[in-house]
Design an enzyme around this catalytic site. Structure first.
Site, PDB file in Angstrom:
ATOM      1  N   GLU A 156      16.285   6.237 -39.424  1.00  0.00           N
ATOM      2  CA  GLU A 156      15.150   6.523 -38.553  1.00  0.00           C
ATOM      3  C   GLU A 156      14.991   5.428 -37.497  1.00  0.00           C
ATOM      4  O   GLU A 156      14.676   5.706 -36.341  1.00  0.00           O
ATOM      5  CB  GLU A 156      13.869   6.665 -39.388  1.00  0.00           C
ATOM      6  CG  GLU A 156      12.693   7.087 -38.539  1.00  0.00           C
ATOM      7  CD  GLU A 156      11.496   7.545 -39.356  1.00  0.00           C
ATOM      8  OE1 GLU A 156      11.646   7.745 -40.580  1.00  0.00           O
ATOM      9  OE2 GLU A 156      10.431   7.701 -38.758  1.00  0.00           O
ATOM     10  N   GLU A 159      17.526   5.984 -34.921  1.00  0.00           N
ATOM     11  CA  GLU A 159      17.129   7.161 -34.158  1.00  0.00           C
ATOM     12  C   GLU A 159      16.063   6.778 -33.124  1.00  0.00           C
ATOM     13  O   GLU A 159      16.129   7.178 -31.959  1.00  0.00           O
ATOM     14  CB  GLU A 159      16.572   8.207 -35.138  1.00  0.00           C
ATOM     15  CG  GLU A 159      16.369   9.578 -34.539  1.00  0.00           C
ATOM     16  CD  GLU A 159      15.646  10.499 -35.513  1.00  0.00           C
ATOM     17  OE1 GLU A 159      15.200  10.049 -36.581  1.00  0.00           O
ATOM     18  OE2 GLU A 159      15.532  11.688 -35.178  1.00  0.00           O
ATOM     19  N   CYS A 190       8.325  10.763 -43.283  1.00  0.00           N
ATOM     20  CA  CYS A 190       8.414  10.486 -44.720  1.00  0.00           C
ATOM     21  C   CYS A 190       7.400  11.245 -45.549  1.00  0.00           C
ATOM     22  O   CYS A 190       7.601  11.457 -46.726  1.00  0.00           O
ATOM     23  CB  CYS A 190       8.208   9.002 -44.988  1.00  0.00           C
ATOM     24  SG  CYS A 190       9.401   8.016 -44.120  1.00  0.00           S
ATOM     25  N   SER A 210      10.680  12.707 -36.411  1.00  0.00           N
ATOM     26  CA  SER A 210      12.010  12.186 -36.724  1.00  0.00           C
ATOM     27  C   SER A 210      12.816  13.197 -37.528  1.00  0.00           C
ATOM     28  O   SER A 210      12.285  13.895 -38.374  1.00  0.00           O
ATOM     29  CB  SER A 210      11.852  10.905 -37.529  1.00  0.00           C
ATOM     30  OG  SER A 210      13.073  10.542 -38.098  1.00  0.00           O
ATOM     31  N   LYS A 250       5.508  16.028 -52.895  1.00  0.00           N
ATOM     32  CA  LYS A 250       6.946  15.799 -53.065  1.00  0.00           C
ATOM     33  C   LYS A 250       7.568  16.873 -53.955  1.00  0.00           C
ATOM     34  O   LYS A 250       8.756  17.172 -53.841  1.00  0.00           O
ATOM     35  CB  LYS A 250       7.200  14.416 -53.673  1.00  0.00           C
ATOM     36  CG  LYS A 250       6.983  13.271 -52.710  1.00  0.00           C
ATOM     37  CD  LYS A 250       8.147  13.074 -51.767  1.00  0.00           C
ATOM     38  CE  LYS A 250       7.853  11.988 -50.754  1.00  0.00           C
ATOM     39  NZ  LYS A 250       8.766  12.032 -49.614  1.00  0.00           N
ATOM     40  N   GLU A 253       8.287  19.389 -51.522  1.00  0.00           N
ATOM     41  CA  GLU A 253       9.356  18.977 -50.609  1.00  0.00           C
ATOM     42  C   GLU A 253      10.729  19.150 -51.255  1.00  0.00           C
ATOM     43  O   GLU A 253      11.661  19.674 -50.634  1.00  0.00           O
ATOM     44  CB  GLU A 253       9.173  17.520 -50.195  1.00  0.00           C
ATOM     45  CG  GLU A 253      10.184  17.072 -49.159  1.00  0.00           C
ATOM     46  CD  GLU A 253      10.201  15.552 -48.959  1.00  0.00           C
ATOM     47  OE1 GLU A 253       9.928  15.104 -47.856  1.00  0.00           O
ATOM     48  OE2 GLU A 253      10.491  14.819 -49.923  1.00  0.00           O
ATOM     49  N   GLU A 258      16.346  24.031 -47.595  1.00  0.00           N
ATOM     50  CA  GLU A 258      17.402  23.367 -46.813  1.00  0.00           C
ATOM     51  C   GLU A 258      17.925  22.116 -47.493  1.00  0.00           C
ATOM     52  O   GLU A 258      18.965  21.608 -47.125  1.00  0.00           O
ATOM     53  CB  GLU A 258      16.892  23.037 -45.403  1.00  0.00           C
ATOM     54  CG  GLU A 258      15.832  21.964 -45.340  1.00  0.00           C
ATOM     55  CD  GLU A 258      14.421  22.537 -45.399  1.00  0.00           C
ATOM     56  OE1 GLU A 258      14.264  23.663 -45.896  1.00  0.00           O
ATOM     57  OE2 GLU A 258      13.484  21.855 -44.954  1.00  0.00           O
ATOM     58  N   CYS A 419       0.750   6.098 -49.641  1.00  0.00           N
ATOM     59  CA  CYS A 419       1.215   6.748 -50.863  1.00  0.00           C
ATOM     60  C   CYS A 419       0.562   6.181 -52.118  1.00  0.00           C
ATOM     61  O   CYS A 419       0.456   6.872 -53.128  1.00  0.00           O
ATOM     62  CB  CYS A 419       2.720   6.597 -51.026  1.00  0.00           C
ATOM     63  SG  CYS A 419       3.625   7.010 -49.561  1.00  0.00           S
TER      64      CYS A 419
END
Lengths: 445, 119
Positions: A156, A159, A190, A210, A250, A253, A258, A419
């Site tokens: 990241e 990037e 994230c 991102s 999560k 996620e 994908e 978190c």
């Protein structure tokens, strides 16, 4: 002060069917309100960042699955323990007993400062080596999610540097051309609840986010490729990866369709037989509470195990990675690396206090970084840290949509504080994650 | 009554100072101000969200421990260096692109349109 017991339930057939705003295979309904326990106090509705909770004072509330981010803020703030969480603990326990499988724990940063609470220690008690030893005693091998966080910063961060080169320094070389579609400001990726929030309510923002995966997904893909093939020499099909996360989103996620990139990569490189069914990068996710329950089932107290002495290669991590769990931590970690890469030198201090969110809703900062390609000429970077989507994020997104945002880099954490205050963390019965001053609840008509 | 007696009581007209309804309004507002204020004061005393700060402090402690071990920033992690040296070459490489990046953000409102109810 003990922690509140949170009821859990197992996934059902309906969990994976998709529909509404969910793709087939995605876990839905992770958070549910037990109508028999709900007293209609309306607290959860005031903590929900997505307006997914329906009901009013005195009425039994319920969650609209299609609007829900699965962040679990309602759960940690419910004063009556009426909100329950879906748990994959039984599945993980049965895999641990199966000698064919290598079960890998991917342990998030925020777990190490909260796990001890479930065993009677005060909040913030740091357990690293004891926690590692406890997971090994339970039969896991460890791939630190913090190590994956370091990978995330590399990807990241580079990037972001590429975007800076393309958009600010006017470097239009062909290899940077793909960043033409991804303008600044750069948003972090994230937080799964933030991603779902953007996907549901602010699709215009998506090109800014991102493309780097979250640390959990990077860890899963890395374990089933590099670690399995080069470090441990085991069959990737016989690896069962478990994210140990402070987060209920999560769980969702990891189930996104994908995220089977290790499978496709291995197949393309010929490491898998033709008839292998696709497998996810991360097989299951346990919240911090679930992990504590797992230890209790196996009669392990992480506070009493003797800490491990040696650090395996898959357990090495840096300070930048471990502060991912705090609001502003991703930004600080990215800036530490970006500073070194852009300026070619180390900063005088690694601590960038200006971007630490603590319990401030929005932190903004201006940082001057000398740029090596411009002969050390300093450039100002405008940074924004959003600490909790609820009440803080909207004005910032509005500025981005109309093209007036002054920022280059925006970190978004769904949960106030980061978190460490996620929906999967131990619940303090007297606590609240309401961080705004004065009024506990906004006066709304 | 033509003659004024010494003990006669004359009631003040109610609306002169404050009406019954105004009185109720003011006391109602005062009560809510006091109630909210009291909650706020206990908020300062109790610091209900202090557990957030305590956990944050724990992670910054871990950060300092890593800094003492010469591991302050991600690019200095030896395992990450090995990962790129042995496997992924460099950040944003072909392998990294396949394994460490996502190419799927969905506009979920559109998914909802296909479903049973409109969002």
């Amino acid at each position: 002060m003990g922690v509140q017991k949170i009821a859990t339930f197992s996934p059902s057939e309906k969990t994976f069917t998709g529909g509404g705003t969910f793709l087939p295979g995605e876990v839905k309904g992770i958070i549910r309100i037990n109508p028999n326990k709900c007293v209609g106090c309306d607290t959860c509705r005031h903590h929900c960042p997505a307006g997914a909770i329906k009901g009013s004072l005195g009425v039994t509330h319920h969650i609209e699955e299609d609007l829900c981010l699965s962040c679990g803020q309602c759960l940690v703030n419910c004063p009556f323990g009426a909100i329950e969480q879906m748990s994959f603990l039984d599945e993980v326990l049965s895999r641990l007993k199966d000698p064919d499988y290598t079960v890998v724990a991917i342990i998030a940063p925020a777990v190490r400062v909260a796990l001890a609470e479930e065993f009677g220690a005060p909040p913030g008690t740091l357990t690293v080596h004891r926690m590692h030893a406890a997971f090994k005693k339970a039969g896991f091998r460890i791939y630190e999610n913090n190590l994956a966080a370091d990978q995330t910063i590399m990807e990241e961060g580079y990037e972001f540097i590429a975007k800076v080169k393309y958009w600010l320094l006017g470097d239009k070389t062909p290899e940077l051309e793909k960043f033409a579609e991804h303008p600044l400001p750069h948003f972090t990726s994230c937080c799964p609840a933030w991603i779902r929030y953007a996907e549901l309510y602010w699709p215009d923002i998506l090109p800014h986010i991102s493309g780097a995966k979250s640390p959990q997904q990077m860890a899963g893909a890395t374990v089933k490729t590099w670690v399995a093939l080069r470090l441990w020499n085991i069959d990737p099909r016989k690896i069962y990866t478990v994210g140990i996360m402070p987060c209920t989103a999560k769980i969702y996620e990891a189930s996104r369709p994908e995220f089977k990139s290790a499978f496709y990569w291995l197949k393309e490189k010929g490491h898998l037989p033709e008839d292998t069914p696709p497998f996810p990068d991360v097989d299951a996710v346990l919240t911090t509470r679930d992990a504590a329950e797992l230890f209790r089932c196996l009669n392990i107290n992480p506070l009493n195990v003797s800490p491990e002495k040696e650090t395996d290669i898959t357990e090495v991590y840096t300070g930048g990675a471990t502060i991912f769990g705090n609001s502003g931590g991703v930004t600080e970690a990215a800036l530490r690396t970006a500073y070194c890469v852009l300026s070619g030198q180390e900063p005088s201090s690694w601590n960038i206090e200006a971007v630490r969110g603590h319990t401030t809703g929005v932190r903004t900062a201006k940082l001057a970084i000398p740029l090596k390609p411009l002969g050390g000429k300093k450039a100002n970077f405008h940074i924004c840290v959003v600490n909790g989507v609820k009440n803080h994020l909207e004005p910032i997104l509005e500025d981005v949509v109309i093209g007036k945002s002054p920022f280059h880099f925006i970190e978004v954490m769904n949960c106030p504080g980061g978190c460490i205050n996620g929906g999967g963390q131990p619940v303090n019965p007297m606590g609240t994650s309401w961080i705004d001053p004065l009024l506990p609840l906004p006066l709304k008509a | 009554m033509s003659e004024k007696l010494p003990f006669q009581y004359e009631e003040k007209p109610a609306s002169l100072l404050i009406s019954r309804r105004t009185f109720l309004k003011i006391t109602g507002v005062l009560t809510s101000v006091l109630a909210i204020g009291a909650y706020t004061v206990t908020d300062f005393v109790k610091k209900r969200n202090k557990y957030i700060k305590m956990r944050q402090k724990g992670l910054y402690k871990d950060d300092l421990r890593c800094q003492r071990n010469n591991l302050p920033a991600s690019h200095l992690n030896p395992t990450v260096e090995k990962f790129y040296r042995d496997f992924a070459e460099h950040p944003l490489s072909e392998t990294a692109h396949h394994l460490l990046h996502t190419h799927h953000y969905y506009v979920r409102g559109k998914l909802n349109m296909k479903g049973e109810r409109h969002g």
